[in-house]
Scaffold this motif. Structure first.
Motif, mmCIF file in Angstrom:
data_model
loop_
_atom_site.group_PDB
_atom_site.id
_atom_site.type_symbol
_atom_site.label_atom_id
_atom_site.label_comp_id
_atom_site.label_asym_id
_atom_site.label_seq_id
_atom_site.Cartn_x
_atom_site.Cartn_y
_atom_site.Cartn_z
ATOM 1 N N CYS A 132 125.081 8.516 -114.763
ATOM 2 C CA CYS A 132 124.016 8.966 -114.271
ATOM 3 C C CYS A 132 124.293 10.401 -113.591
ATOM 4 O O CYS A 132 125.480 10.826 -112.834
ATOM 5 C CB CYS A 132 123.697 8.206 -112.924
ATOM 6 N N HIS A 183 123.252 12.308 -111.216
ATOM 7 C CA HIS A 183 123.095 12.398 -109.833
ATOM 8 C C HIS A 183 124.272 11.849 -109.116
ATOM 9 O O HIS A 183 125.028 12.691 -108.087
ATOM 10 C CB HIS A 183 122.005 11.943 -109.289
ATOM 11 N N CYS A 184 124.733 10.401 -109.404
ATOM 12 C CA CYS A 184 125.593 9.949 -108.744
ATOM 13 C C CYS A 184 126.984 9.895 -109.358
ATOM 14 O O CYS A 184 128.041 9.456 -108.766
ATOM 15 C CB CYS A 184 125.167 8.709 -107.992
ATOM 16 N N CYS A 210 118.098 5.836 -112.392
ATOM 17 C CA CYS A 210 119.324 5.333 -112.299
ATOM 18 C C CYS A 210 119.129 3.836 -111.240
ATOM 19 O O CYS A 210 118.531 4.018 -110.067
ATOM 20 C CB CYS A 210 120.214 6.266 -111.572
ATOM 21 N N CYS A 242 121.537 4.936 -107.616
ATOM 22 C CA CYS A 242 120.824 5.623 -106.804
ATOM 23 C C CYS A 242 119.385 5.902 -106.847
ATOM 24 O O CYS A 242 118.666 6.419 -106.014
ATOM 25 C CB CYS A 242 121.714 7.071 -106.666
HETATM 26 ZN ZN LIG Z 1 122.618 7.466 -109.851
#
Ligand SMILES: [Zn+2]
Length: 116
Positions: A82, A84-85, A105, A108
């Motif tokens: 992911c 983002h995380c 995802c 998150c």
């Molecule tokens: Zn994520």
């Protein structure tokens, strides 16, 4: 009724995705997806799962050489990372405001394709 022989060619992993390998000799390593083969459900990850190929000489004055190329691996052996995380995650799908399906995802909940 006509039986559909082919599964829908929809994969969770796409070209250009960052993935982590979760099984095999390159377990734990990350790389970019170079190619996907939806029919075989396989992916090629840049620089990973390398195999030696023997190349035959094409001309008489050439020698045969060994080259290393990435081999396709099964999609179940990789997980999408992911953006983002930064964790390897499972992928869900949600319908966005534009009416299209987007990948999300499962860890998150952020949209994966929004960053591209
Ligand atoms: Zn994520």
């Amino acid at each position: 009724m006509v039986r559909k022989l082919e599964k829908p060619l929809r994969m969770k992993i796409r070209t250009g995705d960052l993935v982590q390998i979760i099984s095999g000799k390159d377990k734990g390593q990350r790389g970019r997806v170079q190619r996907v083969f939806p029919r075989e459900n396989r992916v090629i990850v840049e620089g990973l799962n390398l195999v030696w190929k023997h190349q035959k000489p094409r001309r008489l004055d050439q020698k045969g050489t060994k080259i290393q190329i990435p081999a396709p691996l099964h999609a179940s052996k990789v997980m999408l990372v992911c953006p983002h995380c930064d964790k390897p995650t499972r992928v869900g799908r949600v319908r966005g405001q534009d009416g299209k399906l987007h990948r999300v995802c499962k860890k998150c909940g952020e949209m994966i394709d929004a960053t591209k």
